[in-house]
Design an enzyme around this catalytic site. Structure first.
Site, short mmCIF file in Angstrom:
data_model
loop_
_atom_site.label_atom_id
_atom_site.label_comp_id
_atom_site.label_asym_id
_atom_site.label_seq_id
_atom_site.Cartn_x
_atom_site.Cartn_y
_atom_site.Cartn_z
N HIS A 98 92.34 44.12 58.69
CA HIS A 98 93.31 44.57 59.71
C HIS A 98 94.65 44.80 59.05
O HIS A 98 95.09 43.96 58.27
CB HIS A 98 93.43 43.51 60.80
CG HIS A 98 94.51 43.82 61.78
ND1 HIS A 98 94.34 44.78 62.76
CD2 HIS A 98 95.77 43.34 61.91
CE1 HIS A 98 95.46 44.87 63.47
NE2 HIS A 98 96.34 44.01 62.97
N THR A 135 70.65 77.45 41.20
CA THR A 135 71.51 78.64 41.21
C THR A 135 72.33 78.78 42.50
O THR A 135 73.04 79.78 42.66
CB THR A 135 70.67 79.91 40.97
OG1 THR A 135 69.54 79.88 41.85
CG2 THR A 135 70.17 79.97 39.54
N GLY A 194 80.63 74.25 36.75
CA GLY A 194 81.00 73.56 38.00
C GLY A 194 80.51 74.25 39.26
O GLY A 194 80.56 73.67 40.33
N GLY A 195 80.08 75.52 39.14
CA GLY A 195 79.48 76.20 40.29
C GLY A 195 80.44 76.45 41.44
O GLY A 195 81.67 76.40 41.28
N MET A 220 73.54 72.41 52.93
CA MET A 220 74.21 72.98 51.75
C MET A 220 75.43 72.13 51.43
O MET A 220 76.56 72.46 51.81
CB MET A 220 74.58 74.43 52.01
CG MET A 220 73.37 75.33 52.03
SD MET A 220 73.84 77.05 52.15
CE MET A 220 72.29 77.87 51.82
#
Ligand code: FAD
Ligand code: NAD
Length: 466
Positions: A444, A142, A38-39, A318
């Site tokens: 609305h 990476t 998942g970084g 990023m």
């Protein structure tokens, strides 16, 4: 083992690129150096920060707004350990979801540090040993790491980055945040809502300096009401820390005036840099630019044919959704398709309250490039939906070409604009005019009516409710 595609890094760029490659019939491997997939985004970025933003918002509403809504509460308390534990649960569930997706798509997962042995051989080093795998095509995803100059004496204890800030399990009394960008303002909001005294030191003369300048000004008014203090045109020259606190030296820009602020924590949020450590790019002949970002061409191919790079490790915003689009782009390009990304239409969102969201050109960019434009602005305070929820701060601004009426940029500060911005993104994808935007029926009462009203204002002072 031989693969069609090897992806290095399992963040939103890498895992999405791997899934798309597998969908297109490729035999895919993904290499991740941490134990969880998942970084940055899932582990220490988008997801945990939004979990804490939501928790702190609930608390803040309970203590500042419930009474006015006619809800009596007593003794509302923060259980910070529980808040962090819920955040960790959200992260764990989300990361487990990626493991499931890898299995579902028959993607082989290798846990370990990936590095180039040659243009198509990747070595994977882990506690359990060393392996080599071969790939016809390689995608580098990476990501990035925080920038922390040596003068800040980053100790991960009192001088911290977002990664450590997401795990503070008591409410600090005082925090200095270096950088009035996205991380500084989102995490600053979390702690300010919980009762921390937050000082933000920003080098430029406004917060969110890369966004349309109206957004930074409007948001700063709201964050000041929340109790945050801003030192604009100031920078931090150094930090000294003890086990229990720190002293932050702050200097006014273009002057030698400086002063100290004592705090429990100094959170450094001055940007992130591409992360290529340990990749051994030289073995493959891959080059980087002066900021350490991997050089790529218009197909996101590096200087070496068959090796691609995506996400935070290359140029551009990023953002997780930018990395995802690039993952899909490269997978489809490798499979012989003709994908396209319109970088101008990648939206940017800041999850403060009010939220900030934008797509397309800022007013400053239009001025600088000499494009004639017209502008329509509508304040949330004139909207029934916003009054019903007591969220009346902010505006929607529509910028359209003066001659053709095409929408060129939309900028918003307000409630739920992180979601509302998608209307502008979709319309701009189809090159809609401000007139088109203004003639679509908006339900609305919703916050989206502010978009219609701003578009009406842009088409010539036709807003209905101001
Ligand atoms: P990353 O997510 O950084 O993933 C890279 C992966 O590669 C990492 O898991 C790393 O361990 C792995 N890796 C690195 N080197 C190697 C190697 N040699 N071998 C094996 N694996 C390796 N963006 C948004 O769009 N919305 C948000 O709300 C948002 N909030 C954020 C909040 C915070 C606090 C932070 C820090 C960032 C946030 N971002 C947000 C930015 C977002 O997280 C990044 O843009 C995104 O994660 C980039 O994705 P990526 O795939 O390029 O890299
Ligand atoms: P940023 O670029 O958003 O903000 C950094 C800020 O620090 C800028 O305003 C800059 O002028 C200021 N600065 C730089 N050097 C300074 C100094 N010495 N003293 C004082 N101020 C200084 O970077 P960030 O907030 O660290 O975030 C990093 C990246 O993560 C961003 O590119 C962002 O896109 C991404 N991110 C996105 C989200 C989101 O999409 N909601 C959330 C968090 C992070």
């Amino acid at each position: 083992m031989q693969y069609d595609v090897i992806v290095i890094g399992s963040g939103p760029g890498g895992y999405v690129g791997a899934i798309r490659s597998a969908q297109l019939g490729k035999k895919v491997a993904i290499v991740e150096k941490y134990d969880t997939l998942g970084g940055t985004c899932l582990n220490v970025g988008c997801i945990p920060s939004k979990a804490l933003l939501d928790s702190s918002e609930h608390y803040h509403h309970a203590v500042t707004r419930f009474t006015e809504h006619g809800i009596e509460t007593s003794d509302v308390k923060i259980n910070m350990k529980q808040m962090i534990s819920r955040k960790n649960d959200v992260v764990n569930q989300t990361c487990k979801g990626i493991e499931f997706l890898m299995k579902k798509n028959k993607i082989d997962v290798y846990i370990g540090q990936g590095s180039f042995m040659s243009q198509n051989i990747i070595a994977i080093e882990s506690a359990s040993g060393r392996k080599e795998i071969k790939g016809k095509q390689i995608i580098i995803a990476t990501g990035s790491k925080p920038i922390v100059p040596d003068v800040f004496h980053y100790d991960k204890n009192r001088v911290i980055t977002s990664t450590e800030a997401l795990n503070i399990d008591e409410v600090p009394k005082k925090m200095v945040i270096v950088g009035g960008g996205v991380i500084g303002l989102e995490l600053g909001s979390v702690f300010a809502r919980l009762g921390t005294s937050v000082d933000v030191v920003e080098f430029m003369d406004s917060i969110l300096p890369t966004m349309d300048s109206d957004c930074g000004k409007e948001l700063m008014r709201s964050l000041k009401k929340l109790g945050m203090t801003f030192y604009l045109s100031h920078s931090v020259t150094g930090v000294t820390a003890t086990k229990t606190g720190c002293t932050v030296n702050v200097q006014k820009r273009d002057s030698d005036k400086n002063f100290d602020i004592k705090a429990d924590y100094c959170l450094v949020a001055i940007g992130r840099k591409a992360y290529t450590d340990g990749l051994n790019l030289e073995a493959a002949g891959i080059t980087v630019d002066d900021k350490g970002r991997i050089n790529v061409n218009e197909h996101l191919e590096t200087t070496v044919s068959g090796i691609f790079a995506i996400g935070d490790v290359i140029k551009g915003a990023m953002l997780a959704h930018k990395a995802e689009e690039e993952g899909i782009f490269v997978a489809e390009y490798i499979a012989g398709e003709k994908p396209h990304i319109d970088y101008n239409l990648i939206p940017g969102v800041v999850y403060t309250w009010p939220e900030v969201a934008a797509v397309g050109k800022t007013e400053e960019e239009l001025k600088a490039s000499g494009i004639p434009y017209k502008s329509g602005k509508f304040p949330f305070k004139a909207l029934g939906r916003a009054r019903a929820s007591m969220d009346t701060e902010g505006f929607v601004k529509v910028l359209a070409d003066k001659n053709t009426d095409e929408v060129l940029g939309v900028h918003m500060v307000g409630p739920r604009v992180a979601d509302v911005i998608m209307e502008a993104v979709a319309l701009m994808e189809f090159r809609a005019s401000a007139e088109d935007m203004s003639r679509i029926s908006h339900p609305h009462p919703t916050y989206t009516e502010a978009v219609k009203e701003a578009a009406l204002a842009a088409t010539g002072n036709r807003a209905l409710h101001i």
